[in-house]
Structure formats: C-alpha cells, structure tokens
Write a protein that holds these residues in place. Structure first.
Motif, short mmCIF file in Angstrom:
data_model
loop_
_atom_site.label_atom_id
_atom_site.label_comp_id
_atom_site.label_asym_id
_atom_site.label_seq_id
_atom_site.Cartn_x
_atom_site.Cartn_y
_atom_site.Cartn_z
N SER A 34 0.81 -1.22 0.00
CA SER A 34 0.00 0.00 0.00
C SER A 34 0.84 1.27 0.00
O SER A 34 0.33 2.36 -0.22
CB SER A 34 -0.95 0.00 1.21
OG SER A 34 -0.24 -0.24 2.41
N LEU A 35 2.15 1.13 0.21
CA LEU A 35 3.06 2.28 0.21
C LEU A 35 3.69 2.53 -1.15
O LEU A 35 4.56 3.39 -1.28
CB LEU A 35 4.16 2.06 1.25
CG LEU A 35 3.71 1.99 2.70
CD1 LEU A 35 4.84 1.47 3.59
CD2 LEU A 35 3.24 3.34 3.19
N THR A 36 3.25 1.82 -2.17
CA THR A 36 3.91 1.84 -3.49
C THR A 36 4.17 3.25 -4.00
O THR A 36 5.31 3.61 -4.33
CB THR A 36 3.09 1.05 -4.51
OG1 THR A 36 3.02 -0.32 -4.09
CG2 THR A 36 3.72 1.12 -5.89
N ASN A 37 3.15 4.06 -4.10
CA ASN A 37 3.31 5.39 -4.70
C ASN A 37 4.16 6.31 -3.82
O ASN A 37 5.03 7.03 -4.32
CB ASN A 37 1.94 6.02 -4.95
CG ASN A 37 1.14 5.26 -5.99
OD1 ASN A 37 0.82 4.09 -5.79
ND2 ASN A 37 0.83 5.90 -7.10
N ALA A 38 3.90 6.29 -2.52
CA ALA A 38 4.67 7.14 -1.62
C ALA A 38 6.14 6.76 -1.61
O ALA A 38 7.03 7.62 -1.61
CB ALA A 38 4.09 7.07 -0.21
N MET A 39 6.44 5.45 -1.63
CA MET A 39 7.83 5.02 -1.58
C MET A 39 8.58 5.38 -2.85
O MET A 39 9.80 5.60 -2.82
CB MET A 39 7.91 3.51 -1.32
CG MET A 39 7.53 3.11 0.10
SD MET A 39 8.50 3.95 1.38
CE MET A 39 10.15 3.41 0.98
N ALA A 40 7.90 5.48 -3.98
CA ALA A 40 8.57 5.91 -5.21
C ALA A 40 9.07 7.34 -5.06
O ALA A 40 10.20 7.66 -5.46
CB ALA A 40 7.61 5.81 -6.40
N GLU A 41 8.26 8.20 -4.46
CA GLU A 41 8.69 9.58 -4.20
C GLU A 41 9.81 9.63 -3.17
O GLU A 41 10.79 10.37 -3.33
CB GLU A 41 7.51 10.41 -3.68
CG GLU A 41 6.49 10.81 -4.71
CD GLU A 41 5.55 11.87 -4.15
OE1 GLU A 41 6.05 12.91 -3.67
OE2 GLU A 41 4.33 11.63 -4.18
N ILE A 42 9.66 8.84 -2.13
CA ILE A 42 10.64 8.86 -1.04
C ILE A 42 11.99 8.32 -1.51
O ILE A 42 13.05 8.85 -1.15
CB ILE A 42 10.09 8.08 0.17
CG1 ILE A 42 8.97 8.90 0.83
CG2 ILE A 42 11.19 7.74 1.16
CD1 ILE A 42 8.15 8.13 1.84
N GLU A 43 11.96 7.29 -2.32
CA GLU A 43 13.20 6.74 -2.87
C GLU A 43 13.98 7.81 -3.64
O GLU A 43 15.18 8.02 -3.41
CB GLU A 43 12.89 5.56 -3.79
CG GLU A 43 14.12 4.95 -4.43
CD GLU A 43 13.78 3.78 -5.34
OE1 GLU A 43 14.71 3.22 -5.94
OE2 GLU A 43 12.58 3.42 -5.45
N ALA A 44 13.29 8.53 -4.52
CA ALA A 44 13.95 9.56 -5.31
C ALA A 44 14.47 10.69 -4.43
O ALA A 44 15.60 11.17 -4.60
CB ALA A 44 12.99 10.11 -6.35
N GLY A 45 13.68 11.13 -3.46
CA GLY A 45 14.08 12.23 -2.59
C GLY A 45 15.24 11.86 -1.69
O GLY A 45 16.18 12.66 -1.52
N PHE A 46 15.21 10.69 -1.10
CA PHE A 46 16.28 10.26 -0.20
C PHE A 46 17.60 10.09 -0.95
O PHE A 46 18.65 10.52 -0.48
CB PHE A 46 15.89 8.94 0.48
CG PHE A 46 16.95 8.38 1.38
CD1 PHE A 46 17.20 8.95 2.62
CD2 PHE A 46 17.69 7.27 1.00
CE1 PHE A 46 18.18 8.45 3.47
CE2 PHE A 46 18.68 6.75 1.83
CZ PHE A 46 18.92 7.35 3.06
N GLU A 47 17.55 9.49 -2.13
CA GLU A 47 18.78 9.29 -2.89
C GLU A 47 19.38 10.63 -3.32
O GLU A 47 20.60 10.82 -3.25
CB GLU A 47 18.48 8.43 -4.12
CG GLU A 47 18.20 6.97 -3.78
CD GLU A 47 17.93 6.11 -4.99
OE1 GLU A 47 18.02 4.87 -4.86
OE2 GLU A 47 17.64 6.68 -6.07
N ALA A 48 18.52 11.57 -3.72
CA ALA A 48 19.03 12.88 -4.13
C ALA A 48 19.65 13.64 -2.96
O ALA A 48 20.65 14.33 -3.12
CB ALA A 48 17.89 13.70 -4.75
N GLU A 49 19.06 13.49 -1.79
CA GLU A 49 19.53 14.24 -0.62
C GLU A 49 20.79 13.64 0.00
O GLU A 49 21.64 14.37 0.52
CB GLU A 49 18.42 14.30 0.43
CG GLU A 49 18.76 15.11 1.66
CD GLU A 49 17.57 15.28 2.59
OE1 GLU A 49 17.70 14.93 3.78
OE2 GLU A 49 16.51 15.75 2.12
#
Length: 256
Positions: A34-49
């Motif tokens: 159920s976290l699929t969409n949120a985790m896609a955003e979080i993955e990109a943000g965490f890696e960039a930061e």
C-alpha cells in the motif's frame, strides 16, 4: 639564502582543505504494498539528498515478514500492521530501540468505475445485495493487513458470514485494487490511500474506525546488520520530504 617554496606549501594546504568523501551505501527496504506510490517519491528524494542507494521491495506485509524470517537481506521493514512487526521483534529480528509508529490509514469500500452509488456502511447493510452476482475483492483475509482489517470490520458489522463465500482474495492490497480497477470484481475493500492511487475506482463508503483495529504502520531497523545509512533513512522517514510524500497519498503521518 634559500628561497621559499610556495608551490609545495600551497599543495599541502590544498590537501588539508579537501572535503571528506562520504561513502554511499545501499539500503534495502521491505515495505507494505500500500506504500507503493509514496515510496517511489521517497526513494527519489532520499537518494538525491543523501547519495545513498535505496532498494525498495513491495509486497504484502505477511509475505515480507516471512521472507525476513527466512533470512532475506532486508535492512528496514515498514509493515501495514503492528502484528507482523511484533512477530519479527519476538524472533529477535528487529534492532532494539529503532521501532516507531510511522503512519495511520483507513479502510474503504470501493467500486469499479466513477459513477457508482454511495453505500451506507453499518450494521444491517445488505452487502450481499450490493454485490449482486459479483465478488468482493480483498487482500488475503487471514494474513495481509488490509484483508485482516477488512474481515474484522465485516465481522464487527455482522456481515462476514453472508459475504465470505463471495470474497475474491488477492496476494496483497494492490492486487485487490487491480481486481476492481479492471472490472474483475465490482467492489473491493482496500485502504483509502489505494483508492487515491487508482483513477478507475471510486470510494463508495468508509468503514467506521470503531469497526476494526487502528490501521498503524510501524517502521524499524532490522538486526541483521548495522550501518549509519539505516539510521539516516529512518530519520528521513520522519522528515518533511517524506511527510509530504505520504500526505499526498492520503496517509496520516504520526511519526515525529
């Protein structure tokens, strides 16, 4: 009289002024489907930061927990209910002091399409009549959190026995959502956040919070290995970037 050697002095100064190189790590996160969409955003943000690499594996919490029990190389677990985290904690697979409640959610009745009539959810409702000849899509009702919550709500309302033979069970909540979105089932029970993520379904009713245990998503570091990037990711989950990603999907963030 010897002359000064400015080149060597400058070179030494440059060496001491060089910035420290931070080693990038790879972090494997097992997270509820159920976290699929949120985790896609979080993955990109965490890696960039941070520069770290995030590997996200998504499935039903029960399947993920069993994989962890069998030695799967996961670093972080985000479950869709406390029960599976409790199981791993009892097995000694959760790092002491790292577990915290991250999110809340709610469960809803969805229908295929965008023009279904609202359904009043309560004791005495004719859910079997609403289904007609169709089936009710749910995640595995005895294993996957969304299915467990949904079954508990139907039992509380006195509706379970009447619809149990009509349940189409799926491996996880996103698979149950897909059953409805593709028209294989006219109705389904999913999280409110799943309905937000799919344009081909609509929410026709929300199950009252009193009909089922609170929908809580705990997160924790697993005890198989320990390195600083794990703590960095758990901190990121509590931060503003992750909060915004979760809230865009309809989650209620409870972590501070």
């Amino acid at each position: 009289m010897s002359r000064p050697k400015p080149f060597k002095v400058a070179a030494i100064a440059l060496i001491f002024a060089a910035p420290e190189i931070v080693q990038a790590d790879e972090i494997t996160v097992f997270a509820a489907a159920s976290l699929t969409n949120a985790m896609a955003e979080i993955e990109a943000g965490f890696e960039a930061e941070t520069g770290h690499d995030l590997i996200v594996s998504l499935a039903g919490s029960s399947a993920l927990a069993r994989q962890i029990q069998q030695g799967a190389p996961a670093d972080i677990f985000i479950s869709a209910n406390p029960g599976w985290m409790d199981t791993l904690e009892a097995d000694g697979l959760v790092e002491d002091g790292t577990r915290f409640d991250l999110l809340n959610n709610s469960i809803v009745l969805i229908a295929a399409g965008t023009d279904a009539a609202p359904v009043r959810i309560g004791p005495g409702m004719d859910l079997a009549g609403v289904l007609g000849e169709g089936r009710l899509a749910m995640a595995l009702v005895d294993a996957v959190p969304a299915g467990i919550y949904g079954k508990a709500a139907l039992e509380h309302l006195g509706l379970w026995r009447g619809v149990a033979p009509r349940i189409a069970q799926a491996d996880n909540v996103r698979a149950a959502l897909a059953f409805v979105a593709t028209g294989e089932a006219p109705y389904g029970i999913v999280y409110a956040t799943d309905a937000v993520a799919e344009d081909n379904v609509m929410v026709v009713g929300t199950f009252p919070a009193a009909t089922h245990p609170p929908v809580v998503y705990p997160a924790a570091d697993l005890s198989n290995r320990d390195f600083p990037a794990e703590a960095a990711f758990l901190d990121y989950l509590r931060g503003a970037g992750a909060r915004a990603a979760f809230e865009r999907q309809g989650f209620v963030v409870v972590a501070e």
